[in-house]
Design a protein around this motif. Structure first.
Motif, PDB file in Angstrom:
ATOM      1  N   ASP A 256       6.931   6.266  -4.695  1.00 46.84           N
ATOM      2  CA  ASP A 256       7.686   6.055  -3.464  1.00 46.84           C
ATOM      3  C   ASP A 256       6.838   6.401  -2.245  1.00 46.84           C
ATOM      4  OD1 ASP A 256       7.753   8.888  -3.240  1.00 46.84           O
ATOM      5  OD2 ASP A 256       9.691   8.988  -4.245  1.00 46.84           O
ATOM      6  N   ARG A 257       7.378   6.096  -1.064  1.00 48.59           N
ATOM      7  CA  ARG A 257       6.638   6.257   0.180  1.00 48.59           C
ATOM      8  C   ARG A 257       6.270   7.711   0.462  1.00 48.59           C
ATOM      9  NH1 ARG A 257       7.286   7.718   5.317  1.00 48.59           N
ATOM     10  NH2 ARG A 257       6.286   6.537   6.991  1.00 48.59           N
ATOM     11  N   VAL A 277      -8.373   4.891   0.600  1.00 52.30           N
ATOM     12  CA  VAL A 277      -7.329   5.410  -0.291  1.00 52.30           C
ATOM     13  C   VAL A 277      -6.745   4.236  -1.067  1.00 52.30           C
ATOM     14  CG1 VAL A 277      -5.056   6.493  -0.448  1.00 52.30           C
ATOM     15  CG2 VAL A 277      -6.749   7.376   1.186  1.00 52.30           C
ATOM     16  N   VAL A 278      -6.778   4.352  -2.384  1.00 53.73           N
ATOM     17  CA  VAL A 278      -6.124   3.375  -3.257  1.00 53.73           C
ATOM     18  C   VAL A 278      -4.784   3.969  -3.669  1.00 53.73           C
ATOM     19  CG1 VAL A 278      -6.234   2.106  -5.423  1.00 53.73           C
ATOM     20  CG2 VAL A 278      -8.311   2.480  -4.083  1.00 53.73           C
ATOM     21  N   ALA A 279      -3.721   3.199  -3.519  1.00 49.93           N
ATOM     22  CA  ALA A 279      -2.377   3.680  -3.843  1.00 49.93           C
ATOM     23  C   ALA A 279      -1.882   3.059  -5.144  1.00 49.93           C
ATOM     24  CB  ALA A 279      -1.409   3.355  -2.707  1.00 49.93           C
ATOM     25  N   ALA A 280      -1.011   3.793  -5.839  1.00 47.33           N
ATOM     26  CA  ALA A 280      -0.480   3.355  -7.132  1.00 47.33           C
ATOM     27  C   ALA A 280       0.317   2.070  -7.015  1.00 47.33           C
ATOM     28  CB  ALA A 280       0.383   4.450  -7.739  1.00 47.33           C
ATOM     29  N   ASN A 281       0.984   1.860  -5.887  1.00 48.28           N
ATOM     30  CA  ASN A 281       1.676   0.597  -5.631  1.00 48.28           C
ATOM     31  C   ASN A 281       1.800   0.401  -4.123  1.00 48.28           C
ATOM     32  OD1 ASN A 281       3.866   2.103  -4.727  1.00 48.28           O
ATOM     33  ND2 ASN A 281       5.147   1.707  -6.512  1.00 48.28           N
ATOM     34  N   ASP A 282       2.396  -0.685  -3.703  1.00 50.42           N
ATOM     35  CA  ASP A 282       2.463  -1.006  -2.278  1.00 50.42           C
ATOM     36  C   ASP A 282       3.344  -0.032  -1.505  1.00 50.42           C
ATOM     37  OD1 ASP A 282       0.835  -3.156  -2.817  1.00 50.42           O
ATOM     38  OD2 ASP A 282       2.452  -4.630  -2.825  1.00 50.42           O
ATOM     39  N   THR A 283       4.406   0.451  -2.130  1.00 54.93           N
ATOM     40  CA  THR A 283       5.283   1.406  -1.455  1.00 54.93           C
ATOM     41  C   THR A 283       4.549   2.711  -1.214  1.00 54.93           C
ATOM     42  OG1 THR A 283       7.188   0.385  -2.554  1.00 54.93           O
ATOM     43  CG2 THR A 283       7.523   2.541  -1.554  1.00 54.93           C
ATOM     44  N   VAL A 284       3.805   3.171  -2.192  1.00 53.85           N
ATOM     45  CA  VAL A 284       2.982   4.373  -2.024  1.00 53.85           C
ATOM     46  C   VAL A 284       1.947   4.145  -0.923  1.00 53.85           C
ATOM     47  CG1 VAL A 284       1.306   5.893  -3.172  1.00 53.85           C
ATOM     48  CG2 VAL A 284       3.352   5.145  -4.394  1.00 53.85           C
ATOM     49  N   ALA A 285       1.412   2.925  -0.846  1.00 56.64           N
ATOM     50  CA  ALA A 285       0.422   2.598   0.189  1.00 56.64           C
ATOM     51  C   ALA A 285       1.011   2.725   1.583  1.00 56.64           C
ATOM     52  CB  ALA A 285      -0.123   1.191  -0.031  1.00 56.64           C
ATOM     53  N   LEU A 286       2.306   2.394   1.757  1.00 62.43           N
ATOM     54  CA  LEU A 286       2.949   2.564   3.069  1.00 62.43           C
ATOM     55  C   LEU A 286       2.929   4.027   3.485  1.00 62.43           C
ATOM     56  CD1 LEU A 286       6.104   0.239   2.929  1.00 62.43           C
ATOM     57  CD2 LEU A 286       3.839  -0.250   3.871  1.00 62.43           C
ATOM     58  N   GLY A 287       3.224   4.921   2.546  1.00 57.00           N
ATOM     59  CA  GLY A 287       3.182   6.340   2.859  1.00 57.00           C
ATOM     60  C   GLY A 287       1.779   6.816   3.170  1.00 57.00           C
ATOM     61  N   ASP A 310       1.669  -6.482  -4.672  1.00 59.82           N
ATOM     62  CA  ASP A 310       1.896  -7.528  -3.675  1.00 59.82           C
ATOM     63  C   ASP A 310       3.388  -7.790  -3.503  1.00 59.82           C
ATOM     64  OD1 ASP A 310       1.104  -9.271  -1.686  1.00 59.82           O
ATOM     65  OD2 ASP A 310       0.968 -10.994  -3.035  1.00 59.82           O
ATOM     66  N   LEU A 311       4.122  -6.755  -3.116  1.00 63.90           N
ATOM     67  CA  LEU A 311       5.543  -6.885  -2.820  1.00 63.90           C
ATOM     68  C   LEU A 311       5.720  -7.676  -1.523  1.00 63.90           C
ATOM     69  CD1 LEU A 311       6.748  -3.291  -3.791  1.00 63.90           C
ATOM     70  CD2 LEU A 311       6.793  -5.391  -5.164  1.00 63.90           C
ATOM     71  N   PRO A 312       6.897  -8.253  -1.289  1.00 67.32           N
ATOM     72  CA  PRO A 312       7.073  -9.171  -0.156  1.00 67.32           C
ATOM     73  C   PRO A 312       6.658  -8.621   1.201  1.00 67.32           C
ATOM     74  CG  PRO A 312       8.937  -9.342  -1.634  1.00 67.32           C
ATOM     75  CD  PRO A 312       8.095  -8.208  -2.153  1.00 67.32           C
ATOM     76  N   PHE A 313       6.812  -7.322   1.419  1.00 68.31           N
ATOM     77  CA  PHE A 313       6.479  -6.768   2.737  1.00 68.31           C
ATOM     78  C   PHE A 313       4.978  -6.591   2.949  1.00 68.31           C
ATOM     79  CE2 PHE A 313       7.297  -3.024  -0.015  1.00 68.31           C
ATOM     80  CZ  PHE A 313       6.063  -2.388   0.082  1.00 68.31           C
ATOM     81  N   SER A 314       4.178  -6.704   1.904  1.00 68.23           N
ATOM     82  CA  SER A 314       2.761  -6.347   1.985  1.00 68.23           C
ATOM     83  C   SER A 314       1.984  -7.199   2.981  1.00 68.23           C
ATOM     84  CB  SER A 314       2.112  -6.461   0.601  1.00 68.23           C
ATOM     85  OG  SER A 314       2.756  -5.608  -0.306  1.00 68.23           O
ATOM     86  N   VAL A 315       2.347  -8.468   3.089  1.00 69.71           N
ATOM     87  CA  VAL A 315       1.625  -9.358   3.993  1.00 69.71           C
ATOM     88  C   VAL A 315       2.091  -9.181   5.435  1.00 69.71           C
ATOM     89  CG1 VAL A 315       3.198 -11.328   3.810  1.00 69.71           C
ATOM     90  CG2 VAL A 315       0.746 -11.737   4.162  1.00 69.71           C
ATOM     91  N   PRO A 319      -2.116  -3.240   9.629  1.00 70.81           N
ATOM     92  CA  PRO A 319      -2.669  -4.530   9.187  1.00 70.81           C
ATOM     93  C   PRO A 319      -2.124  -4.919   7.817  1.00 70.81           C
ATOM     94  CG  PRO A 319      -4.274  -2.787   8.824  1.00 70.81           C
ATOM     95  CD  PRO A 319      -3.124  -2.149   9.550  1.00 70.81           C
ATOM     96  N   ALA A 320      -2.180  -6.214   7.511  1.00 70.99           N
ATOM     97  CA  ALA A 320      -1.695  -6.708   6.219  1.00 70.99           C
ATOM     98  C   ALA A 320      -2.429  -5.995   5.094  1.00 70.99           C
ATOM     99  CB  ALA A 320      -1.903  -8.214   6.130  1.00 70.99           C
ATOM    100  N   LEU A 321      -1.685  -5.714   4.019  1.00 63.67           N
ATOM    101  CA  LEU A 321      -2.188  -4.827   2.970  1.00 63.67           C
ATOM    102  C   LEU A 321      -3.024  -5.565   1.926  1.00 63.67           C
ATOM    103  CD1 LEU A 321      -2.014  -1.872   1.886  1.00 63.67           C
ATOM    104  CD2 LEU A 321      -0.024  -2.620   0.544  1.00 63.67           C
ATOM    105  N   THR A 322      -4.235  -5.076   1.719  1.00 59.35           N
ATOM    106  CA  THR A 322      -5.031  -5.512   0.562  1.00 59.35           C
ATOM    107  C   THR A 322      -4.371  -4.936  -0.685  1.00 59.35           C
ATOM    108  OG1 THR A 322      -7.127  -5.688   1.756  1.00 59.35           O
ATOM    109  CG2 THR A 322      -7.247  -5.275  -0.605  1.00 59.35           C
TER     110      THR A 322
END
Length: 368
Positions: A256-257, A277-287, A310-315, A319-322
């Motif tokens: 989670d975030r 920083v590499v995150a476990a998933n996109d939600t973790v990347a937001l945090g 690559d969850l819908p919000f990532s793009v 900046p847009a999430l790698t």
């Protein structure tokens, strides 16, 4: 030998009528008695006869979809896609054809709850069950899952795993659609290394999950291949690479975030010089991104951030999430077709679903 209501009654030391009252929930029963009956049901693995319409059939019109958290888009997308295939075209006629009733079971990530739902689906003679997401890496739970799925399969229930690796020594699973989490994790970190990053922190998921382990293994494989772990040589920025770096630069938490935020704060405390920083998933990347901004740092100028799924919000984030794209909808739809017996299982019952690297604006060449 089939377990009967009388067997349960004898085990619980009550009358068959009391067992029936407990299971049907249509009459008040003392709490201690109810618990004794339910314990006997579990001990004997008694299967209730389910809806009257299914008594003459091997299975009912019910299909269960197990998810960790339906509010998480990772699970919601797969469950929604599977349900679309299971529920049929929905032409508005109101007539029931070959479609089934899909029931989404939210486990909250609890191994015990996962087994409970499978037991309930077994009692309802479910036509199929679809288990989504990673598995818990606990030998006792794995053994319990294998036993439970074997009982479901023996009763005619089709078992499909979606985004989950196959169980070892289990022939009860019709199909396992496993994501290439390890390969995706490796390619993501290789991308960062190709940009020139050498001090890379990792905000990992829960220790006990297969998804966590596979993604982290891919990351560490890339780091080791580049000589960035454990050889005592240069890390590429003039600093020594120590054997303990792979643990020191990894922080585990939830998917989670808030976990991503806390993990990134800790990573920056341990190694202020990290450039990615590499995150476990996109939600973790937001945090992780929020923690970096709160320190007055810029993404990607000061620190690059990457996610997974690559969850819908990532793009749409700035900046847009790698990230690494997993075909969640396609995998869920395929699992639904397999559950409905509309598609032939893959050879050997196992299919590896590829992961695709999506390079966007959150990663760049490190400064200096």
């Amino acid at each position: 030998m089939t377990v009967t209501l009388a067997d349960v009654a004898a085990r619980a030391r009550v009358s068959p009528a009391t067992v029936s009252r407990v299971l049907n929930g249509n009459y008040p029963v003392a709490t201690s008695t109810r618990e004794r009956v339910l314990r006997a049901v579990d001990d004997l693995d008694y299967v209730l006869n389910g809806p009257a319409s299914s008594l003459a059939a091997a299975t009912s019109d019910l299909i269960g979809i197990l998810v960790n958290d339906i509010a998480d888009p990772f699970f919601g997308i797969m469950a929604g896609a599977a349900q679309t295939e299971i529920g049929g075209p929905g032409d508005g006629s109101g007539r029931a054809g070959g479609e089934k009733l899909a029931v989404v079971c939210n486990t909250g990530g609890s191994p015990a709850r996962e087994l409970t739902y499978l037991t309930l689906l077994q009692r309802q003679r479910a036509a199929a069950v679809v288990l989504t997401g990673g598995a818990v890496e606990d030998p006792a739970h794995r053994a319990a899952m294998s036993a439970k799925l074997a009982k479901l399969a023996d009763a005619g229930t089709r078992v499909v795993l979606c985004g989950r690796p196959p169980l070892p020594d289990s022939e009860s699973v019709l199909a396992a659609l496993a994501f290439d989490n390890r390969g995706g994790g490796r390619r993501l970190t290789e991308h960062l290394i190709s940009l020139g990053h050498r001090r890379i922190g990792y905000a990992a998921g829960p220790l006990e999950r297969t998804t966590t382990r596979h993604r982290l293994e891919g990351h560490r494989d890339a780091m080791r291949a580049a000589g960035l772990y454990g050889d005592g040589g240069a890390a590429g920025d003039g600093r020594p690479a120590h054997a303990g770096d792979e643990e020191r630069l990894t922080v585990h938490g939830s998917y989670d975030r808030s976990s991503g935020y806390d993990a990134t704060v800790e990573l920056l405390r341990r190694e202020p010089g990290i450039t990615a920083v590499v995150a476990a998933n996109d939600t973790v990347a937001l945090g992780a991104a929020a923690a970096i901004r709160d320190r007055g740092l810029r993404i990607p100028e000061d620190i690059s951030v990457a996610g997974f799924d690559d969850l819908p919000f990532s793009v749409d984030v700035v900046p847009a999430l790698t990230t690494v794209r997993l075909p969640l909808f396609e995998a869920g739809a395929r699992a639904g077709r397999l559950a409905m017996d509309k598609e032939t299982p893959p050879p050997g019952g196992i299919a590896t679903i590829p992961a695709e690297l999506m390079v966007r604006g959150s990663t760049a060449v490190p400064r200096g």
